[in-house]
Design a protein around this motif. Sequence first.
Motif, mmCIF file in Angstrom:
data_model
loop_
_atom_site.group_PDB
_atom_site.id
_atom_site.type_symbol
_atom_site.label_atom_id
_atom_site.label_comp_id
_atom_site.label_asym_id
_atom_site.label_seq_id
_atom_site.Cartn_x
_atom_site.Cartn_y
_atom_site.Cartn_z
ATOM 1 N N ALA A 1 -15.587 -52.129 -2.064
ATOM 2 C CA ALA A 1 -15.556 -51.283 -3.267
ATOM 3 C C ALA A 1 -14.992 -49.900 -2.948
ATOM 4 C CB ALA A 1 -16.951 -51.167 -3.866
ATOM 5 N N LEU A 2 -15.224 -49.418 -1.725
ATOM 6 C CA LEU A 2 -14.737 -48.081 -1.367
ATOM 7 C C LEU A 2 -13.223 -48.004 -1.344
ATOM 8 C CD1 LEU A 2 -17.153 -46.945 1.488
ATOM 9 C CD2 LEU A 2 -17.336 -46.566 -0.956
ATOM 10 N N PHE A 3 -12.559 -49.086 -0.911
ATOM 11 C CA PHE A 3 -11.094 -48.981 -0.888
ATOM 12 C C PHE A 3 -10.447 -49.630 -2.102
ATOM 13 C CE2 PHE A 3 -11.959 -52.599 2.011
ATOM 14 C CZ PHE A 3 -11.185 -53.603 1.451
ATOM 15 N N GLU A 4 -11.228 -50.385 -2.903
ATOM 16 C CA GLU A 4 -10.626 -50.978 -4.099
ATOM 17 C C GLU A 4 -10.773 -50.093 -5.333
ATOM 18 O OE1 GLU A 4 -11.764 -54.967 -4.909
ATOM 19 O OE2 GLU A 4 -10.405 -55.736 -3.382
ATOM 20 N N SER A 5 -11.746 -49.172 -5.308
ATOM 21 C CA SER A 5 -12.047 -48.428 -6.531
ATOM 22 C C SER A 5 -11.276 -47.131 -6.767
ATOM 23 C CB SER A 5 -13.541 -48.116 -6.572
ATOM 24 O OG SER A 5 -13.883 -47.357 -5.448
ATOM 25 N N PRO A 6 -10.674 -46.502 -5.741
ATOM 26 C CA PRO A 6 -10.115 -45.161 -5.984
ATOM 27 C C PRO A 6 -9.141 -45.090 -7.144
ATOM 28 C CG PRO A 6 -10.043 -45.655 -3.664
ATOM 29 C CD PRO A 6 -10.518 -46.897 -4.338
ATOM 30 N N ALA B 1 -9.108 -47.121 -9.622
ATOM 31 C CA ALA B 1 -9.679 -47.767 -10.811
ATOM 32 C C ALA B 1 -10.266 -46.746 -11.774
ATOM 33 C CB ALA B 1 -10.762 -48.756 -10.388
ATOM 34 N N LEU B 2 -10.328 -47.144 -13.031
ATOM 35 C CA LEU B 2 -10.976 -46.323 -14.048
ATOM 36 C C LEU B 2 -12.246 -47.050 -14.476
ATOM 37 C CD1 LEU B 2 -7.749 -45.691 -16.139
ATOM 38 C CD2 LEU B 2 -8.858 -44.068 -14.571
ATOM 39 N N GLY B 3 -13.160 -46.331 -15.107
ATOM 40 C CA GLY B 3 -14.334 -46.985 -15.698
ATOM 41 C C GLY B 3 -15.270 -47.601 -14.673
ATOM 42 N N PRO B 4 -15.846 -48.771 -14.999
ATOM 43 C CA PRO B 4 -16.925 -49.356 -14.193
ATOM 44 C C PRO B 4 -16.551 -49.547 -12.720
ATOM 45 C CG PRO B 4 -16.471 -50.711 -16.137
ATOM 46 C CD PRO B 4 -15.527 -49.581 -16.173
ATOM 47 N N ASP B 5 -15.307 -49.937 -12.438
ATOM 48 C CA ASP B 5 -14.943 -50.170 -11.042
ATOM 49 C C ASP B 5 -14.963 -48.894 -10.223
ATOM 50 O OD1 ASP B 5 -14.805 -52.845 -11.190
ATOM 51 O OD2 ASP B 5 -12.619 -52.969 -11.354
ATOM 52 N N HIS B 6 -14.608 -47.780 -10.874
ATOM 53 C CA HIS B 6 -14.678 -46.504 -10.180
ATOM 54 C C HIS B 6 -16.142 -46.185 -9.842
ATOM 55 C CE1 HIS B 6 -13.768 -42.430 -8.966
ATOM 56 N NE2 HIS B 6 -14.699 -41.980 -9.786
ATOM 57 N N TRP B 7 -17.043 -46.434 -10.786
ATOM 58 C CA TRP B 7 -18.459 -46.140 -10.538
ATOM 59 C C TRP B 7 -19.059 -47.074 -9.514
ATOM 60 C CZ3 TRP B 7 -20.458 -41.665 -11.481
ATOM 61 C CH2 TRP B 7 -19.761 -40.841 -12.388
ATOM 62 N N LYS B 8 -18.550 -48.293 -9.469
ATOM 63 C CA LYS B 8 -18.983 -49.234 -8.431
ATOM 64 C C LYS B 8 -18.695 -48.622 -7.051
ATOM 65 C CE LYS B 8 -17.815 -53.873 -7.088
ATOM 66 N NZ LYS B 8 -16.773 -54.880 -7.300
ATOM 67 N N GLY B 9 -17.522 -48.012 -6.917
ATOM 68 C CA GLY B 9 -17.158 -47.374 -5.658
ATOM 69 C C GLY B 9 -18.057 -46.196 -5.327
ATOM 70 N N ARG B 10 -18.380 -45.395 -6.335
ATOM 71 C CA ARG B 10 -19.237 -44.227 -6.080
ATOM 72 C C ARG B 10 -20.646 -44.655 -5.707
ATOM 73 N NH1 ARG B 10 -16.998 -39.365 -9.819
ATOM 74 N NH2 ARG B 10 -18.791 -38.245 -9.042
ATOM 75 N N ASN B 11 -21.166 -45.661 -6.401
ATOM 76 C CA ASN B 11 -22.507 -46.144 -6.066
ATOM 77 C C ASN B 11 -22.535 -46.726 -4.662
ATOM 78 O OD1 ASN B 11 -23.553 -45.429 -8.523
ATOM 79 N ND2 ASN B 11 -23.062 -47.396 -9.463
ATOM 80 N N ALA B 12 -21.492 -47.484 -4.326
ATOM 81 C CA ALA B 12 -21.422 -48.077 -2.989
ATOM 82 C C ALA B 12 -21.428 -46.973 -1.945
ATOM 83 C CB ALA B 12 -20.174 -48.943 -2.861
ATOM 84 N N ARG B 13 -20.648 -45.916 -2.194
ATOM 85 C CA ARG B 13 -20.592 -44.821 -1.223
ATOM 86 C C ARG B 13 -21.967 -44.172 -1.061
ATOM 87 N NH1 ARG B 13 -18.002 -41.953 2.134
ATOM 88 N NH2 ARG B 13 -16.029 -43.022 1.870
ATOM 89 N N ASN B 14 -22.649 -43.890 -2.159
ATOM 90 C CA ASN B 14 -23.978 -43.271 -2.053
ATOM 91 C C ASN B 14 -24.931 -44.140 -1.246
ATOM 92 O OD1 ASN B 14 -23.127 -41.126 -3.555
ATOM 93 N ND2 ASN B 14 -23.882 -41.955 -5.499
ATOM 94 N N ARG B 15 -24.895 -45.444 -1.521
ATOM 95 C CA ARG B 15 -25.782 -46.377 -0.836
ATOM 96 C C ARG B 15 -25.506 -46.410 0.674
ATOM 97 N NH1 ARG B 15 -25.616 -50.191 -4.862
ATOM 98 N NH2 ARG B 15 -23.762 -51.151 -3.942
ATOM 99 N N VAL B 16 -24.233 -46.606 1.037
ATOM 100 C CA VAL B 16 -23.900 -46.753 2.458
ATOM 101 C C VAL B 16 -24.116 -45.426 3.195
ATOM 102 C CG1 VAL B 16 -22.140 -47.447 4.123
ATOM 103 C CG2 VAL B 16 -22.257 -48.597 1.919
ATOM 104 N N GLU B 17 -23.712 -44.309 2.561
ATOM 105 C CA GLU B 17 -23.911 -43.004 3.223
ATOM 106 C C GLU B 17 -25.382 -42.767 3.530
ATOM 107 O OE1 GLU B 17 -22.195 -39.566 1.278
ATOM 108 O OE2 GLU B 17 -20.159 -40.273 1.657
ATOM 109 N N LYS B 18 -26.264 -43.245 2.664
ATOM 110 C CA LYS B 18 -27.690 -42.994 2.841
ATOM 111 C C LYS B 18 -28.223 -43.698 4.095
ATOM 112 C CE LYS B 18 -31.978 -42.812 0.230
ATOM 113 N NZ LYS B 18 -32.787 -43.873 0.830
ATOM 114 N N TRP B 19 -27.953 -45.005 4.228
ATOM 115 C CA TRP B 19 -28.541 -45.666 5.402
ATOM 116 C C TRP B 19 -27.794 -45.354 6.692
ATOM 117 C CZ3 TRP B 19 -25.723 -49.144 8.121
ATOM 118 C CH2 TRP B 19 -24.792 -49.965 7.463
#
Length: 416
Positions: free
Chosen positions: A167-172, A174-192
């Motif tokens: 999602a991090l390299f597919e979403s940049p 993208a507009l709409g939901p796919d972009h947010w998928k990338g942001r959520n993925a980043r928050n999740r992975v950065e956290k752990w």
Amino acid sequence: SASMPHEDGIDHTISLMREGYLYILNRRRSFNCDVFETRLLGMKAICMGGKEAAEIFYDPEKFQREGAAPHRLVETLFGKKGIQTLDGEHHRRRKEMFMALMSPTNIKELADLVKEEWISAAKKWEQMNEVIFYEEVQKILSTAACRWAGVTVPEDEIKNLPNDLEALFESPAALGPDHWKGRNARNRVEKWVGELINQVRDGKETPPENTALHRFSWFREFDGTLLDTETAAVEVINILRPIVAISIFLNFTLLSLHHYPEEKEKLKVQDDKYAKMFVQEVRRYYPFFPFVSAKVRKGFVWNDFTFEEGTLTYLDLYGTNHDPKIWENPDVFNPERFADWEGSPFGFIPQGGGDYLLGHRCAGEWLTIEVMKVSLDLLVNRMNYEIPDQDLSYSMVSIPSIPHSKIIIKNIKLLD
Ligand code: HEM
């Protein structure tokens, strides 16, 4: 000085989205000029391509990265305060941290891990009706990347991780939901990953010394301080994400073997040199990373054209790799062109150009080539498979682009 050719109109973002990888190349052709001015995302922008353009783009006196990356890219692809946004001596020190991982021995270690994971996955593929190559390869690369980087993945993340990194390299773009998928993925992975870095610093986790997790956890800035946890996590992800992104080149590698069966026969009998030439041609020919951006650091004049301080400037990677002034018959797939290639750091730039330490050229380029070579050998010499009828076409507009079917393979059999 002369004025640059420019596109009339208020904004051309729509044309960019409609023409994708060909947007800059099309206009270089119609203006008959390697550089032109336009308006993108509501801002004045210079677009350029070709060897000479790449040479000025990678001159750190002329261009800087600070403040150049679009916000949406930082929120998904790059992460905040990562190496992509640094300039000058801070960039150089951070780049040394990355390049220290890229010794031939260390790179070979990743290639061996990929091979090991691939063979164990292929044993399962042998029992399956069919597999989706793109997805399978992402799992292989994600596991190999974490092992290589010294990263233990928390139990509840293991299943999600290949998707999150994808999602991090597919979403940049993208507009709409796919972009947010990338942001959520980043928050999740950065956290752990951040928690893991804290554990290393507390002595609760001890990854081997030559791993990214160890080195990045203990890397010190000029003033002797460690990176803040978030930045260290961003940089560890700058290793994991792009290794999984090699899946895109591997999909195109498989596609090229399918489209050029005579090449596959050649690869069976040729040596390592031909394998490298083949991999280089896959990286040149197929669309992946479209262009990179920077800002004019201090106004200058080039070929009589004025570049004003602060202007956002895009360098066309795809178009430079398909520039007829550099490449004979650029739209023909032909690995032989690399037999006597002169090796310019500016004419062949699928992963950026210039110098590794002084500029932003991809830190993982050698690693990418070796992972592609080991995968090519597995596809050509270590397994049989069939490619049933399916939609193998790929878009020249979606970024990144992959064959629409993600390549389904069946009747897989491991050899020897
Ligand atoms: C930078 C492409 C794989 C790590 C870049 C850039 C491009 C690129 C275009 C930016 C160049 C610029 O800004 O001028 C690719 C492609 C890959 C790939 C197409 C194929 C999958 C990798 C791998 C790694 C990696 C495997 C590490 C394991 C980096 C880093 C940077 C970078 C750290 C930032 C360098 C800097 O700002 O100095 N890559 N890359 N990349 N890449 Fe890659």
